[in-house]
Design a protein around this motif. Structure first.
Motif, PDB file in Angstrom:
ATOM      1  N   ARG A  90      -7.419 -10.020  -2.519  1.00 53.73           N
ATOM      2  CA  ARG A  90      -8.456  -8.986  -2.574  1.00 53.73           C
ATOM      3  C   ARG A  90      -7.907  -7.653  -2.048  1.00 53.73           C
ATOM      4  O   ARG A  90      -8.103  -6.595  -2.671  1.00 53.73           O
ATOM      5  N   ALA A  91      -7.209  -7.699  -0.926  1.00 57.46           N
ATOM      6  CA  ALA A  91      -6.682  -6.472  -0.326  1.00 57.46           C
ATOM      7  C   ALA A  91      -5.690  -5.786  -1.260  1.00 57.46           C
ATOM      8  O   ALA A  91      -5.697  -4.554  -1.404  1.00 57.46           O
ATOM      9  N   LYS A 108       0.830  -1.202   0.000  1.00 55.81           N
ATOM     10  CA  LYS A 108       0.000   0.000   0.000  1.00 55.81           C
ATOM     11  C   LYS A 108       0.870   1.260   0.000  1.00 55.81           C
ATOM     12  O   LYS A 108       0.551   2.258  -0.667  1.00 55.81           O
ATOM     13  N   ASN A 130      -8.983  -3.887 -12.609  1.00 56.92           N
ATOM     14  CA  ASN A 130      -7.654  -3.293 -12.802  1.00 56.92           C
ATOM     15  C   ASN A 130      -6.582  -4.375 -12.886  1.00 56.92           C
ATOM     16  O   ASN A 130      -5.410  -4.137 -12.581  1.00 56.92           O
ATOM     17  N   ALA A 158      -6.254  -0.590  -6.985  1.00 60.06           N
ATOM     18  CA  ALA A 158      -7.309   0.129  -7.704  1.00 60.06           C
ATOM     19  C   ALA A 158      -7.499   1.534  -7.129  1.00 60.06           C
ATOM     20  O   ALA A 158      -7.672   2.506  -7.876  1.00 60.06           O
ATOM     21  N   ASP A 159      -7.445   1.636  -5.822  1.00 64.09           N
ATOM     22  CA  ASP A 159      -7.610   2.932  -5.168  1.00 64.09           C
ATOM     23  C   ASP A 159      -6.533   3.931  -5.587  1.00 64.09           C
ATOM     24  O   ASP A 159      -6.746   5.144  -5.568  1.00 64.09           O
ATOM     25  N   GLU A 194      -7.642  -4.322  -4.429  1.00 63.06           N
ATOM     26  CA  GLU A 194      -8.444  -3.150  -4.083  1.00 63.06           C
ATOM     27  C   GLU A 194      -7.571  -1.943  -3.740  1.00 63.06           C
ATOM     28  O   GLU A 194      -7.877  -0.814  -4.136  1.00 63.06           O
ATOM     29  N   PHE A 247     -11.401  -9.955  -8.158  1.00 62.03           N
ATOM     30  CA  PHE A 247     -11.633  -8.857  -7.223  1.00 62.03           C
ATOM     31  C   PHE A 247     -11.553  -7.466  -7.844  1.00 62.03           C
ATOM     32  O   PHE A 247     -11.640  -6.471  -7.128  1.00 62.03           O
ATOM     33  N   GLY A 248     -11.364  -7.374  -9.152  1.00 61.99           N
ATOM     34  CA  GLY A 248     -11.319  -6.044  -9.737  1.00 61.99           C
ATOM     35  C   GLY A 248     -10.987  -6.074 -11.209  1.00 61.99           C
ATOM     36  O   GLY A 248     -10.426  -7.051 -11.716  1.00 61.99           O
TER      37      GLY A 248
END
Length: 325
Positions: A136-137, A106, A174, A143-144, A140, A171-172
């Motif tokens: 998933r984490a 992150k 992206n 993507a953010d 996501e 999960f996305g």
């Protein structure tokens, strides 16, 4: 047989730059049926192995000075491909258990220069498989921050025990999914893989392939088509054999007192071995790769492949024993 048939039928010319239509459709069907993710055939690019897909994807996504994130230790190609595209390799340390550190990722994603992350699960060289929650984490969080995930899934079929594989694209949107026939069907030399993703990305990746490769070999594409649409029973047979080899190798190493995590997937063990010991093992005619080859944090480890016969694994263990006793 499919390749021979393609030769006898004269299917030996150039194909569409993106691959033969039948194979693109077969890949889209496989992804929906086995992975629960939907792509149209036009969202699939057939490449020269998973390596070709990684090259086309990174080259089409990364601009000069942009960062490509991947795990450290991790597969050797990711950083090199980032540099070839004019990007900057940004390796991120794994946790002590050799799994992804979501918080560290992150932090990298928050850097506006970060454009792509290569997610490899099951992983080379560690043999670790990330949980659905972790994937998933990561997806996501990426993507953010506007980061695209390249999900390298070439070892998807080789997860052991209760370990479950999940595709990141679940999960996305992206995510660009990358895979190949190389590992699943033991077709490494045929050089056929694919990438599947957003139509805009695929269109740019086709241009990279058009001017660097033209197209994957036609007869290899027809062989891959048979692999994806034919009898799949051989995959489970191969997985069962890898599982037996895994047990043999890991138990043998542990009996010598070598610390090694039980691989959850792929066909690699990543034991803790210092560089001097690795050098001695290599000198004793055992194929083993120093952990430093996979990144700075691979120091103190080594990669061993159990894509070898059980007899060869037993002989390798004997030779390692001679070094460490």
């Amino acid at each position: 047989a499919a390749a021979v048939r393609a030769i006898t039928e004269g299917k030996t010319g150039y194909t569409n730059n993106a691959g033969i239509d039948e194979l693109r459709a077969a890949v889209a069907d496989k992804l929906k049926r086995e992975n629960g993710i939907e792509y149209t055939p036009k969202q699939v690019l057939i490449t020269a192995g998973g390596s070709g897909a990684l090259h086309a994807a990174i080259s089409s996504l990364v601009e000069e000075g942009e960062k490509v994130v991947f795990n450290n230790p991790g597969f050797v190609s990711y950083g090199a491909l980032a540099k070839l595209a004019g990007g900057v390799p940004a390796p991120v340390a794994l946790r002590p258990d050799l799994h992804l550190d979501v918080e560290a990722l992150k932090e990298q994603f928050s850097d506006k220069k970060t454009k792509v992350m290569v997610l490899n699960s099951p992983a080379n060289p560690t043999g670790m498989v990330e949980s659905a929650e972790t994937i998933r984490a990561v997806v996501e969080a990426a993507a953010d921050s506007g980061v695209t995930i390249l999900s390298d899934e070439v070892y998807e079929k080789f997860c052991y025990g209760d370990t479950k594989f999940v595709s990141a694209a679940t999960f996305g949107d992206n995510v660009v999914t990358i895979n190949a026939v190389s590992k699943t069907y033991a077709m490494t030399g045929w050089r056929v893989g694919f990438m599947a993703g957003n139509q805009d990305i695929i269109e740019q990746a086709v241009k990279i392939q058009q001017y660097s490769l033209a197209c994957p070999t036609s007869i290899a594409q027809y062989a891959a088509l048979e692999a994806y649409t034919g009898d799949q029973s051989s995959v489970e047979v191969m997985k069962a054999e890898y599982a037996a080899r895994r047990e043999l190798l890991i138990s043998g190493l542990r009996e010598m007192g070598i610390e090694v995590a039980m691989p959850e997937g792929a066909f690699y063990a990543f034991p803790k071995l210092d560089a001097e010991t690795v050098t001695k093992i290599v000198a004793n005619d055992v194929i083993i790769t120093p952990g430093l080859a996979f990144g700075s944090l691979g120091d103190g480890y080594a990669r061993m492949s159990y894509a070898a016969s059980q007899d060869n694994i037993r002989e390798a263990l004997k030779r390692i024993q001679q070094v460490v006793e």
